[in-house]
Design a protein around this motif. Structure first.
Motif, PDB file in Angstrom:
ATOM      1  N   SER A   1     -16.719  71.571  50.671  1.00 39.68           N
ATOM      2  CA  SER A   1     -17.849  72.481  50.916  1.00 39.68           C
ATOM      3  C   SER A   1     -19.078  71.713  51.377  1.00 39.68           C
ATOM      4  N   THR A   2     -19.303  70.528  50.783  1.00 39.59           N
ATOM      5  CA  THR A   2     -20.437  69.696  51.206  1.00 39.59           C
ATOM      6  C   THR A   2     -20.264  69.312  52.673  1.00 39.59           C
ATOM      7  N   LEU A   3     -19.049  68.911  53.042  1.00 36.89           N
ATOM      8  CA  LEU A   3     -18.795  68.517  54.433  1.00 36.89           C
ATOM      9  C   LEU A   3     -19.001  69.699  55.368  1.00 36.89           C
ATOM     10  N   ALA A   4     -18.535  70.872  54.945  1.00 32.09           N
ATOM     11  CA  ALA A   4     -18.688  72.065  55.784  1.00 32.09           C
ATOM     12  C   ALA A   4     -20.175  72.353  56.003  1.00 32.09           C
TER      13      ALA A   4
ATOM     14  N   MET B   1     -22.251  72.299  59.625  1.00 36.94           N
ATOM     15  CA  MET B   1     -23.010  73.451  60.113  1.00 36.94           C
ATOM     16  C   MET B   1     -24.451  73.051  60.457  1.00 36.94           C
ATOM     17  N   ALA B   2     -25.014  72.131  59.666  1.00 35.97           N
ATOM     18  CA  ALA B   2     -26.391  71.679  59.919  1.00 35.97           C
ATOM     19  C   ALA B   2     -26.437  70.782  61.166  1.00 35.97           C
ATOM     20  N   TRP B   3     -25.362  70.025  61.383  1.00 36.23           N
ATOM     21  CA  TRP B   3     -25.277  69.096  62.514  1.00 36.23           C
ATOM     22  C   TRP B   3     -25.147  69.847  63.834  1.00 36.23           C
ATOM     23  N   ASP B   4     -24.348  70.916  63.818  1.00 31.39           N
ATOM     24  CA  ASP B   4     -24.099  71.655  65.050  1.00 31.39           C
ATOM     25  C   ASP B   4     -24.316  73.155  64.825  1.00 31.39           C
ATOM     26  N   PRO B   5     -25.512  73.633  65.154  1.00 30.50           N
ATOM     27  CA  PRO B   5     -25.836  75.044  64.908  1.00 30.50           C
ATOM     28  C   PRO B   5     -25.010  76.009  65.759  1.00 30.50           C
ATOM     29  N   THR B   6     -24.273  75.493  66.762  1.00 29.40           N
ATOM     30  CA  THR B   6     -23.441  76.415  67.556  1.00 29.40           C
ATOM     31  C   THR B   6     -22.135  76.729  66.830  1.00 29.40           C
ATOM     32  N   LEU B   7     -21.834  75.963  65.773  1.00 32.18           N
ATOM     33  CA  LEU B   7     -20.612  76.234  65.002  1.00 32.18           C
ATOM     34  C   LEU B   7     -20.755  77.571  64.283  1.00 32.18           C
ATOM     35  N   SER B   8     -19.661  78.312  64.244  1.00 34.68           N
ATOM     36  CA  SER B   8     -19.683  79.579  63.523  1.00 34.68           C
ATOM     37  C   SER B   8     -18.861  79.387  62.241  1.00 34.68           C
TER      38      SER B   8
ATOM     39  N   VAL C   1     -19.286  60.330  51.075  1.00 32.45           N
ATOM     40  CA  VAL C   1     -19.438  61.579  51.827  1.00 32.45           C
ATOM     41  C   VAL C   1     -20.071  61.352  53.213  1.00 32.45           C
ATOM     42  N   ASP C   2     -20.971  60.346  53.316  1.00 35.11           N
ATOM     43  CA  ASP C   2     -21.580  60.074  54.633  1.00 35.11           C
ATOM     44  C   ASP C   2     -20.518  59.580  55.624  1.00 35.11           C
ATOM     45  N   ALA C   3     -19.631  58.695  55.126  1.00 34.51           N
ATOM     46  CA  ALA C   3     -18.578  58.165  56.000  1.00 34.51           C
ATOM     47  C   ALA C   3     -17.598  59.279  56.372  1.00 34.51           C
ATOM     48  N   ALA C   4     -17.262  60.138  55.406  1.00 32.86           N
ATOM     49  CA  ALA C   4     -16.330  61.246  55.680  1.00 32.86           C
ATOM     50  C   ALA C   4     -16.940  62.190  56.719  1.00 32.86           C
ATOM     51  N   GLU C   5     -18.244  62.430  56.604  1.00 28.93           N
ATOM     52  CA  GLU C   5     -18.936  63.306  57.564  1.00 28.93           C
ATOM     53  C   GLU C   5     -18.830  62.723  58.974  1.00 28.93           C
ATOM     54  N   GLU C   6     -19.049  61.420  59.093  1.00 31.60           N
ATOM     55  CA  GLU C   6     -18.957  60.777  60.407  1.00 31.60           C
ATOM     56  C   GLU C   6     -17.545  60.908  60.972  1.00 31.60           C
ATOM     57  N   GLU C   7     -16.550  60.757  60.101  1.00 28.71           N
ATOM     58  CA  GLU C   7     -15.161  60.878  60.565  1.00 28.71           C
ATOM     59  C   GLU C   7     -14.875  62.278  61.099  1.00 28.71           C
ATOM     60  N   VAL C   8     -15.342  63.289  60.378  1.00 33.19           N
ATOM     61  CA  VAL C   8     -15.100  64.668  60.838  1.00 33.19           C
ATOM     62  C   VAL C   8     -15.796  64.912  62.180  1.00 33.19           C
ATOM     63  N   LYS C   9     -17.019  64.422  62.321  1.00 30.35           N
ATOM     64  CA  LYS C   9     -17.752  64.618  63.587  1.00 30.35           C
ATOM     65  C   LYS C   9     -17.031  63.930  64.745  1.00 30.35           C
ATOM     66  N   THR C  10     -16.504  62.739  64.473  1.00 27.77           N
ATOM     67  CA  THR C  10     -15.779  61.999  65.523  1.00 27.77           C
ATOM     68  C   THR C  10     -14.542  62.781  65.958  1.00 27.77           C
ATOM     69  N   ILE C  11     -13.844  63.346  64.992  1.00 29.94           N
ATOM     70  CA  ILE C  11     -12.650  64.146  65.303  1.00 29.94           C
ATOM     71  C   ILE C  11     -13.042  65.328  66.193  1.00 29.94           C
ATOM     72  N   LEU C  12     -14.124  66.005  65.809  1.00 30.89           N
ATOM     73  CA  LEU C  12     -14.541  67.178  66.591  1.00 30.89           C
ATOM     74  C   LEU C  12     -14.927  66.797  68.016  1.00 30.89           C
ATOM     75  N   GLN C  13     -15.661  65.701  68.142  1.00 28.70           N
ATOM     76  CA  GLN C  13     -16.081  65.290  69.484  1.00 28.70           C
ATOM     77  C   GLN C  13     -14.872  64.967  70.349  1.00 28.70           C
ATOM     78  N   ALA C  14     -13.882  64.296  69.773  1.00 30.52           N
ATOM     79  CA  ALA C  14     -12.683  63.944  70.543  1.00 30.52           C
ATOM     80  C   ALA C  14     -11.891  65.195  70.910  1.00 30.52           C
ATOM     81  N   GLU C  15     -11.732  66.110  69.958  1.00 23.01           N
ATOM     82  CA  GLU C  15     -10.946  67.319  70.232  1.00 23.01           C
ATOM     83  C   GLU C  15     -11.613  68.202  71.296  1.00 23.01           C
TER      84      GLU C  15
END
Ligand code: 5GP
Length: 211
Positions: A19-22, A26-33, A173-187
């Motif tokens: 939930s923290t990551l989610a 959402m705060a990082w990318d306001p276009t996310l729904s 949690v900061d490192a996990a957040e970066e990993e999720v963002k990297t995945i999204l950018q690549a996808e």
């Protein structure tokens, strides 16, 4: 450039930091729904109807399922949870990515649906079971019985890790957040996710020719 919306599924046992990551995404990318689920469980302190969940009495939830209004639904901890379909379809049509905080049962149903090709699924693992239990207790909102139930459910949830495209161990949690963002950018950059590329490259070619 026009891009097909992604369905980003985040799953993990309770207390692994999903939930923290989610919230951070959402705060990082306001276009996310964010897909607000419907549930038959009672609201916890601080939860807001329509923001955290749509809290529904069981008959109303069942009516939504029967009417085909749920993209997926499942029973978790004796309560029903489901993803309303309409907001997801609207976001996809607008080329917006949707973030889902759902369990493995929901992940499996969406992956197997006609929308499966647009799914990016990420599983969050805790660094240890001791840490998971500490985080669960830290919430201090649940009784011993509820915590024991969540620990049992955690084991079941973790057993589905290999069904996910990506797995992140949440040690920090900061490192996990970066990993999720990297995945999204690549996808998002995948060629098959950008139907507008044909037209874009055609325009580049026109530019070549008119130099
Ligand atoms: P909680 O009651 O702690 O908010 O959520 C319990 C579990 O249900 C979590 O693992 C959460 O991800 C999952 N969950 C929440 N919404 C949905 C949903 O719409 N569908 C499914 N399948 N699981 C959900």
């Amino acid at each position: 450039m026009q891009r097909r919306g992604l369905l980003i599924i985040l799953s993990s046992p309770s207390g692994a930091g999903k939930s923290t990551l989610a919230k951070r995404l959402m705060a990082w990318d306001p276009t996310l729904s964010f897909s607000v689920s419907a549930t038959t469980r009672s609201p916890r302190e601080g939860e807001v109807d329509g923001r955290d969940y749509f809290f529904k009495p069981k008959p109303e939830f069942e009516t939504m399922v029967a009417a085909g209004e749920m993209l997926e639904h499942a029973q978790v901890f004796g309560n029903f949870y489901g993803t309303p379909k309409a907001p997801v379809e609207a976001a996809m049509q607008a080329g917006r990515d949707t973030l889902f905080d759902i369990d493995w049962q929901g992940g499996q149903q969406i992956r197997r649906s006609s929308l499966g090709k647009d799914v990016v699924s990420i599983f969050i693992l805790p660094p240890s079971i001791a840490e998971l239990e500490t985080r669960l207790r830290g919430r201090a909102q649940d009784s011993e019985e509820v915590i024991a139930g969540r620990m049992a459910k955690s084991r079941d949830e973790i057993s589905h890790w290999a069904e996910y495209d990506y797995v992140i161990v949440n040690r920090d949690v900061d490192a996990a957040e970066e990993e999720v963002k990297t995945i999204l950018q690549a996808e998002r950059a995948r060629a098959d996710r950008q139907p507008g590329l044909n037209e874009f490259v055609r325009a580049l070619n026109t530019e070549f020719e008119t130099r």
